[in-house]
Design an enzyme around this catalytic site. Structure first.
Site, short mmCIF file in Angstrom:
data_model
loop_
_atom_site.label_atom_id
_atom_site.label_comp_id
_atom_site.label_asym_id
_atom_site.label_seq_id
_atom_site.Cartn_x
_atom_site.Cartn_y
_atom_site.Cartn_z
N GLU A 291 -3.07 10.18 39.92
CA GLU A 291 -4.17 9.37 39.42
C GLU A 291 -4.84 10.05 38.22
O GLU A 291 -5.20 9.40 37.23
CB GLU A 291 -5.16 9.09 40.55
N HIS B 72 11.18 22.44 39.99
CA HIS B 72 12.40 21.65 39.80
C HIS B 72 12.38 20.89 38.47
O HIS B 72 12.99 19.84 38.37
CB HIS B 72 12.56 20.68 40.98
N TRP C 227 -3.92 -11.46 25.85
CA TRP C 227 -3.06 -10.27 26.03
C TRP C 227 -1.65 -10.80 25.80
O TRP C 227 -1.13 -11.59 26.58
CB TRP C 227 -3.22 -9.71 27.44
N ASN D 261 -3.59 -19.17 30.29
CA ASN D 261 -3.37 -17.82 30.81
C ASN D 261 -2.17 -17.91 31.75
O ASN D 261 -2.22 -18.65 32.72
CB ASN D 261 -4.63 -17.36 31.55
N GLY D 262 -1.10 -17.17 31.43
CA GLY D 262 0.09 -17.23 32.28
C GLY D 262 1.34 -17.24 31.43
O GLY D 262 1.29 -16.95 30.23
N LYS E 145 -5.07 8.41 34.51
CA LYS E 145 -6.35 8.20 33.80
C LYS E 145 -6.25 8.75 32.39
O LYS E 145 -6.67 8.11 31.43
CB LYS E 145 -7.52 8.88 34.51
N LYS F 228 -6.86 -5.31 32.36
CA LYS F 228 -7.38 -4.94 33.67
C LYS F 228 -6.63 -5.66 34.78
O LYS F 228 -6.42 -5.11 35.85
CB LYS F 228 -8.86 -5.32 33.71
N CYS G 227 -5.10 -12.31 29.88
CA CYS G 227 -5.79 -13.33 29.10
C CYS G 227 -6.99 -13.83 29.88
O CYS G 227 -6.97 -13.89 31.11
CB CYS G 227 -4.93 -14.53 28.74
N GLU H 117 -3.78 6.64 30.17
CA GLU H 117 -4.27 5.28 29.92
C GLU H 117 -5.29 5.24 28.79
O GLU H 117 -5.24 4.35 27.95
CB GLU H 117 -5.02 4.75 31.15
N ARG I 199 -9.55 -8.53 30.28
CA ARG I 199 -8.28 -9.16 30.64
C ARG I 199 -7.28 -9.18 29.48
O ARG I 199 -6.12 -9.56 29.67
CB ARG I 199 -8.52 -10.59 31.11
#
Ligand code: G6P
Length: 611
Positions: free
Chosen positions: A484, A507, A73, A99-100, A488, A606, A2, A491, A27
């Site tokens: 990574e 395996h 968010w 925010n929280g 990417k 983010k 947020c 996401e 955010r």
């Protein structure tokens, strides 16, 4: 998560708040809203992006020089108009942006309901503002005092700003656990989750600390702690340019940030290293030099892409310093009873410097006597301030939700750190030290060369745009690069992807391979090259499609792979800095071709400031 923005001063608040919310959209972007005070306390909010809210409003109707805004968010309650912020208190006198997370909101809600409060949303934030309203009414005190008392009873994290209908020139704000920056201009104040909504108006900022309550009344600022003691604001001058937070001609922030890497890596090295003179220094280390040099163990805590940078660092640290190194997900570390000794040095890696789990992991390690070294990108962030010492990555603001330039800057700082420790401890020869710092200095130019494959990668992406799965394989220091690359892709393009150590393929993942499965190999020339070549053959024998990242001039792998992408030759230990570049570009182009919102992928944020 947020984003919050608030303004009070002599200008129109609405355009400042809307612009600020757009800058903070990284955010969270489930819904957005603003509250303005002009006689009435009016709230406008809407599910969707800030631009959806903006399109639904006419600025002519929004005259006011004080207001608050929020981009959400979702944590409590699905994203819809009702759950969007700001929230009114039941009597309509107060409005809050938050925010929280308030953890004890269910108990508070029950108590408030028994006293007649009616809730319109499912959010903890609406409970929070009603709780404040109740105290305000019961005690008949000023709002700042009511907020202070409320904060003593709520459990959780918050960055809040409150408007009072009856106080047309007043903003009350407070923070614990969620970031908050106050901007001080000429007869105007701004409050935001980070400095980006502020820099256009003033460079003077105060980073608000946990348990501080900010009161701006009739142009006067005061900051008190939760015990009502006045605290002196520490005013800092921001070193942030406006163009650094704009797209600069690129279609997306992510692409801009990928292309910025030659510069961001160079900025990260600047003033710290000089291959000609053999000079290498990290200012943040000086005071804690002995502690770091004599560490029994290095422990890295991080989340997401920063965790991948930490995994790369684990290989580099162990190879160069010969001190045991371990990497932990911050979220796992904080909830077990980890063995941490005073002789341990903890590296906390975080782009935003605000990730709640990483912050909590730091506090836990600190309580066990460990020394914390923060590696953050955002200057003045909570993790930077909670660390004993640290180095900034100097990558500049990263706005695209998928992290790119922050990763390479983190790996760069950590490599310098490992080199510095190895040199001081004598675990590296002078020749190898010189070889590595010389090559590190060459990396920005080599990244520039790796970026030249962009057009080819865009074409290649069109062949894989309809894939439903992808496998990324690498060995040694490039195993985290495979992780990574997979992260990417998933996401931003929502294609399922997995990263694996190439040898582990047998395996399990090998069972997935058929003619529809793209397998991306990191196959540059290094000590594991021959093994990777065998792995490529194993995939080809099962008709998998192979895309291989290879060293320029490789003649063997092009005979087996379906596609190759070349990167310049470099030292194996530094190769993640080059090998990640085509993977970033590949995921970017696949996502664009699939019509995905690259900079703001669904469900992500983010900065994850909730656990
Ligand atoms: C979120 C972001 C990732 C980031 C992770 C850790 O998930 O979307 O890009 O890697 O948080 O964030 P940090 O700011 O601590 O590096």
């Amino acid at each position: 998560m947020c984003g919050i923005v608030a303004y009070v001063g002599h200008r129109q608040a609405y355009p400042i708040i809307i612009k600020g919310l757009k800058r903070l959209e990284y955010r969270g972007y489930d819904s957005a809203g603003i509250a303005l005070l002009n006689g009435d306390l009016s709230v406008y909010k809407k599910k969707g992006k800030v631009s959806d809210l903006e399109d639904s409003l006419d600025p002519k109707d929004l005259e006011s020089t004080i207001g608050i805004g929020h981009t959400r968010w979702a944590t409590h309650g699905e994203p819809n108009d009702l759950n969007a912020h700001p929230h009114y208190s039941s009597n309509g006198q107060l409005a809050i942006i938050h925010n929280g997370i308030i953890e004890n909101y269910i108990a508070l809600k029950k108590e408030l309901e028994s006293r007649g409060h009616v809730f319109k949303s499912q959010t903890d934030s609406e409970v929070f503002i009603n709780f404040i309203e109740q105290i305000f009414t019961d005690l008949n005190c000023d709002l700042e005092e009511a907020v202070r008392i409320a904060l003593q009873k709520v459990v959780g994290a918050y960055a809040i700003v409150i408007l009072d209908k009856n106080a047309p020139n007043q903003l009350i704000a407070a923070r614990k656990g969620s970031p908050m920056v106050l901007g001080i201009g000429d007869n105007e104040f701004l409050i935001a989750s980070d400095a980006t909504p502020i820099i256009e108006y003033t460079k003077k900022v105060v980073y608000i600390n946990d348990y501080e309550i900010v009161s701006i009344k009739d142009g006067e600022l005061s900051i008190k702690n939760i015990n009502a003691e006045t605290t002196q604001p520490y005013i800092q001058e921001l070193d942030l340019r406006l163009d650094a937070i704009e797209k600069g001609g690129f279609e997306h922030f992510m692409l801009k940030e990928i292309f910025e890497q030659p510069r961001s890596i160079a900025d990260c090295l600047r003033g710290r290293m000089n291959a000609q003179t053999g000079h290498l220094v990290l200012g943040g280390l000086i005071e804690y030099n002995n502690k770091v040099m004599n560490a029994n163990r290095f422990l890295f805590v991080a989340c997401g892409t920063s965790w991948h940078a930490a995994l790369v660092a684990e290989y580099i640290f162990e190879e160069l310093t010969r001190v045991p190194a371990e990497v932990e997900y911050a979220s796992e570390f904080r909830y077990r009873n980890p063995i941490v000794h005073e002789g341990d040095v903890i590296f906390a890696i975080s782009q935003s410097g605000e990730t709640a789990d990483t912050l909590a992991a730091i506090e836990l390690a600190k309580s066990k006597g460990a020394m914390i070294y923060g590696v953050c990108n955002v200057v003045g962030s909570s993790i930077a301030r909670a660390s004993h010492a640290g180095s900034y990555t100097h990558a500049g603001p990263e706005i695209g939700v998928a992290s790119t330039k922050a990763f390479t800057a983190q790996v760069t700082v950590l490599t310098m750190m490992a080199l510095l420790i190895a040199e001081k401890k004598g675990t590296i020869t002078a020749q190898r030290f010189h070889q590595l710092i010389t090559e590190l200095e060459n990396i920005p130019a080599k990244v520039e060369r790796a970026l030249k494959s962009n057009d080819y990668i865009a074409e290649l992406a069109s062949e894989y745009v309809d894939s439903t799965n992808a496998l990324y394989l690498g060995r040694g220091v490039n195993f985290p690069v495979a992780l990574e690359g997979a992260l990417k892709l998933k996401e931003i393009s929502y294609i399922h992807a997995e990263g694996y150590p190439a040898a582990e393929m047998k395996h399990g993942p090998i069972a997935l391979i058929d003619e529809n499965m793209p397998v991306i190999f990191i196959a540059t020339r290094d000590s594991g090259y021959e093994k990777i070549v065998s792995n490529i053959q194993e995939v080809k024998a099962r008709k998998g499609k192979v895309i291989a990242i290879v060293t320029e001039g490789d003649t063997l792998i092009p005979t087996m792979a379906d596609h190759i992408i070349e990167v310049p030759d470099t030292d194996e230990l530094l190769s993640p800095l080059l090998n990640v570049i085509p993977l970033q570009l590949f995921s970017y182009h696949v996502a664009v071709l699939r019509g995905c919102n690259v900079d703001q992928p669904r469900n992500l944020a983010k900065s994850v400031t909730v656990e």
